[in-house]
Design a protein around this motif. Structure first.
Motif, PDB file in Angstrom:
ATOM      1  N   ALA A  33     -15.070   6.955  48.364  1.00  0.00           N
ATOM      2  CA  ALA A  33     -15.435   5.532  48.359  1.00  0.00           C
ATOM      3  C   ALA A  33     -14.255   4.685  47.915  1.00  0.00           C
ATOM      4  N   ARG A  34     -13.526   5.157  46.930  1.00  0.00           N
ATOM      5  CA  ARG A  34     -12.353   4.426  46.452  1.00  0.00           C
ATOM      6  C   ARG A  34     -11.267   4.378  47.524  1.00  0.00           C
ATOM      7  N   SER A  35     -11.111   5.467  48.264  1.00  0.00           N
ATOM      8  CA  SER A  35     -10.074   5.500  49.303  1.00  0.00           C
ATOM      9  C   SER A  35     -10.390   4.539  50.439  1.00  0.00           C
ATOM     10  N   VAL A  36     -11.676   4.255  50.647  1.00  0.00           N
ATOM     11  CA  VAL A  36     -12.064   3.286  51.681  1.00  0.00           C
ATOM     12  C   VAL A  36     -11.763   1.860  51.223  1.00  0.00           C
ATOM     13  N   GLY A  37     -11.772   1.644  49.880  1.00  0.00           N
ATOM     14  CA  GLY A  37     -11.413   0.328  49.361  1.00  0.00           C
ATOM     15  C   GLY A  37     -12.476  -0.346  48.527  1.00  0.00           C
ATOM     16  N   VAL A  38     -13.477   0.404  48.084  1.00  0.00           N
ATOM     17  CA  VAL A  38     -14.545  -0.195  47.285  1.00  0.00           C
ATOM     18  C   VAL A  38     -14.011  -0.568  45.906  1.00  0.00           C
ATOM     19  N   ARG A  39     -14.440  -1.719  45.395  1.00  0.00           N
ATOM     20  CA  ARG A  39     -14.003  -2.194  44.089  1.00  0.00           C
ATOM     21  C   ARG A  39     -14.506  -1.275  42.986  1.00  0.00           C
ATOM     22  N   GLY A  40     -13.711  -1.225  41.905  1.00  0.00           N
ATOM     23  CA  GLY A  40     -14.033  -0.341  40.788  1.00  0.00           C
ATOM     24  C   GLY A  40     -15.425  -0.527  40.240  1.00  0.00           C
ATOM     25  N   GLY A  41     -15.832  -1.795  40.044  1.00  0.00           N
ATOM     26  CA  GLY A  41     -17.137  -2.055  39.470  1.00  0.00           C
ATOM     27  C   GLY A  41     -18.293  -1.769  40.408  1.00  0.00           C
ATOM     28  N   GLU A  42     -18.011  -1.555  41.687  1.00  0.00           N
ATOM     29  CA  GLU A  42     -19.067  -1.347  42.676  1.00  0.00           C
ATOM     30  C   GLU A  42     -19.114   0.093  43.181  1.00  0.00           C
ATOM     31  N   LEU A  43     -18.209   0.921  42.688  1.00  0.00           N
ATOM     32  CA  LEU A  43     -18.135   2.306  43.159  1.00  0.00           C
ATOM     33  C   LEU A  43     -19.440   3.056  42.916  1.00  0.00           C
ATOM     34  N   GLU A  44     -19.965   2.937  41.695  1.00  0.00           N
ATOM     35  CA  GLU A  44     -21.167   3.682  41.338  1.00  0.00           C
ATOM     36  C   GLU A  44     -22.339   3.307  42.249  1.00  0.00           C
ATOM     37  N   ASP A  45     -22.463   2.015  42.568  1.00  0.00           N
ATOM     38  CA  ASP A  45     -23.567   1.579  43.429  1.00  0.00           C
ATOM     39  C   ASP A  45     -23.453   2.187  44.824  1.00  0.00           C
ATOM     40  N   VAL A  46     -22.232   2.192  45.364  1.00  0.00           N
ATOM     41  CA  VAL A  46     -22.022   2.730  46.710  1.00  0.00           C
ATOM     42  C   VAL A  46     -22.300   4.227  46.738  1.00  0.00           C
ATOM     43  N   VAL A  47     -21.810   4.941  45.727  1.00  0.00           N
ATOM     44  CA  VAL A  47     -22.019   6.389  45.675  1.00  0.00           C
ATOM     45  C   VAL A  47     -23.498   6.709  45.484  1.00  0.00           C
ATOM     46  N   GLN A  48     -24.162   5.934  44.650  1.00  0.00           N
ATOM     47  CA  GLN A  48     -25.597   6.145  44.452  1.00  0.00           C
ATOM     48  C   GLN A  48     -26.359   5.940  45.749  1.00  0.00           C
ATOM     49  N   GLU A  49     -26.005   4.896  46.487  1.00  0.00           N
ATOM     50  CA  GLU A  49     -26.653   4.642  47.771  1.00  0.00           C
ATOM     51  C   GLU A  49     -26.415   5.801  48.739  1.00  0.00           C
ATOM     52  N   ALA A  50     -25.203   6.358  48.717  1.00  0.00           N
ATOM     53  CA  ALA A  50     -24.881   7.479  49.601  1.00  0.00           C
ATOM     54  C   ALA A  50     -25.718   8.713  49.260  1.00  0.00           C
ATOM     55  N   PHE A  51     -25.855   9.006  47.968  1.00  0.00           N
ATOM     56  CA  PHE A  51     -26.668  10.158  47.576  1.00  0.00           C
ATOM     57  C   PHE A  51     -28.143   9.940  47.914  1.00  0.00           C
ATOM     58  N   LEU A  52     -28.622   8.708  47.788  1.00  0.00           N
ATOM     59  CA  LEU A  52     -30.008   8.419  48.153  1.00  0.00           C
ATOM     60  C   LEU A  52     -30.229   8.629  49.656  1.00  0.00           C
ATOM     61  N   ARG A  53     -29.249   8.209  50.454  1.00  0.00           N
ATOM     62  CA  ARG A  53     -29.356   8.432  51.897  1.00  0.00           C
ATOM     63  C   ARG A  53     -29.371   9.927  52.201  1.00  0.00           C
ATOM     64  N   ALA A  54     -28.492  10.671  51.506  1.00  0.00           N
ATOM     65  CA  ALA A  54     -28.442  12.115  51.720  1.00  0.00           C
ATOM     66  C   ALA A  54     -29.780  12.763  51.367  1.00  0.00           C
ATOM     67  N   TRP A  55     -30.369  12.316  50.284  1.00  0.00           N
ATOM     68  CA  TRP A  55     -31.679  12.846  49.860  1.00  0.00           C
ATOM     69  C   TRP A  55     -32.740  12.584  50.931  1.00  0.00           C
ATOM     70  N   ARG A  56     -32.758  11.337  51.438  1.00  0.00           N
ATOM     71  CA  ARG A  56     -33.784  10.975  52.419  1.00  0.00           C
ATOM     72  C   ARG A  56     -33.581  11.693  53.752  1.00  0.00           C
ATOM     73  N   GLU A  57     -32.317  11.954  54.099  1.00  0.00           N
ATOM     74  CA  GLU A  57     -32.019  12.501  55.424  1.00  0.00           C
ATOM     75  C   GLU A  57     -31.693  13.991  55.406  1.00  0.00           C
ATOM     76  N   LEU A  58     -31.927  14.648  54.265  1.00  0.00           N
ATOM     77  CA  LEU A  58     -31.513  16.039  54.121  1.00  0.00           C
ATOM     78  C   LEU A  58     -32.146  16.952  55.163  1.00  0.00           C
TER      79      LEU A  58
END
Length: 208
Positions: A33-58
């Motif tokens: 997420a950081r390599s794509v350019g997400v801001r430091g304060g927003e990294l956790e939100d983006v990663v959390q959203e990604a894991f939630l998507r993975a959970w739903r689509e597993l």
């Protein structure tokens, strides 16, 4: 336990097994997420959203052993969508820019922030594959073996991308430094004008 084992457990109504996948991939997800350019304060939100998507689509994952590559692609997509919502702006890494130290003057702190912001912008100009290798390397224990496994490429290719990243950054920053020096120095016309002015001052200072 392997990724495949953990995925199969989750699909077999053992949701606690998903925690093992999260712990295994959270650093890697942050790096991507950081390599794509997400801001430091927003990294956790983006990663959390990604894991939630993975959970739903597993259940849509055809090959449980490929969970890592599948998850990181979800992270990339989530990060890019986030940037689009934010207007495509790329932020600075958490903890690098804007860090204040008590014994540093405001001018020095501002200069350091400008340098970190500028360096970050140059890192974000690197090719995507190079950026990912660089961020994964420094986020996940500085191990080329781990990076190679995460990206599904050879260790020799990881080393090549890291070397390429260092070289590109060095070359680009050096070219910019040269350009800055050229901008600071007067042009040939300015030198001549200054020379004539100095000569005139010297001539006028001589008593008749």
């Amino acid at each position: 336990q392997s990724d495949s084992d953990l995925v199969k457990k989750v699909l077999a109504d053992q949701p606690d097994a998903f925690e093992g996948l999260v712990l295994r991939y959270q650093k890697k997800a942050l790096a991507i997420a950081r390599s794509v350019g997400v801001r430091g304060g927003e990294l956790e939100d983006v990663v959390q959203e990604a894991f939630l998507r993975a959970w739903r689509e597993l259940r849509n994952l055809r090959a449980p052993a490929s969970f890592g590559a599948w998850l990181l692609q979800i992270v990339r997509n989530a990060a890019r969508e986030h940037l689009l919502k934010q207007g495509g702006q790329q932020g600075s890494p958490a903890g690098s820019a804007g860090r204040e130290v008590s014994d540093v003057s405001p001018a020095e702190a501002a200069e350091a922030k400008d340098f970190h912001d500028h360096l970050w912008s140059k890192v974000m100009e690197l090719p995507e594959g190079v950026r990912e290798a660089v961020f994964l390397y420094y986020h996940d224990g500085e191990s080329t073996w781990r990076v190679s496994r995460t990206l599904g490429i050879s260790r020799s290719l990881v080393k090549y991308r890291l070397q390429q990243g260092r070289k590109l950054l060095r070359d680009r920053l050096w070219r910019e430094m040269e350009g800055c020096f050229r901008d600071l120095l007067p042009s040939t016309r300015d030198w001549k004008r200054r020379g004539r002015s100095l000569a005139l001052v010297a001539f006028l200072s001589v008593p008749p």
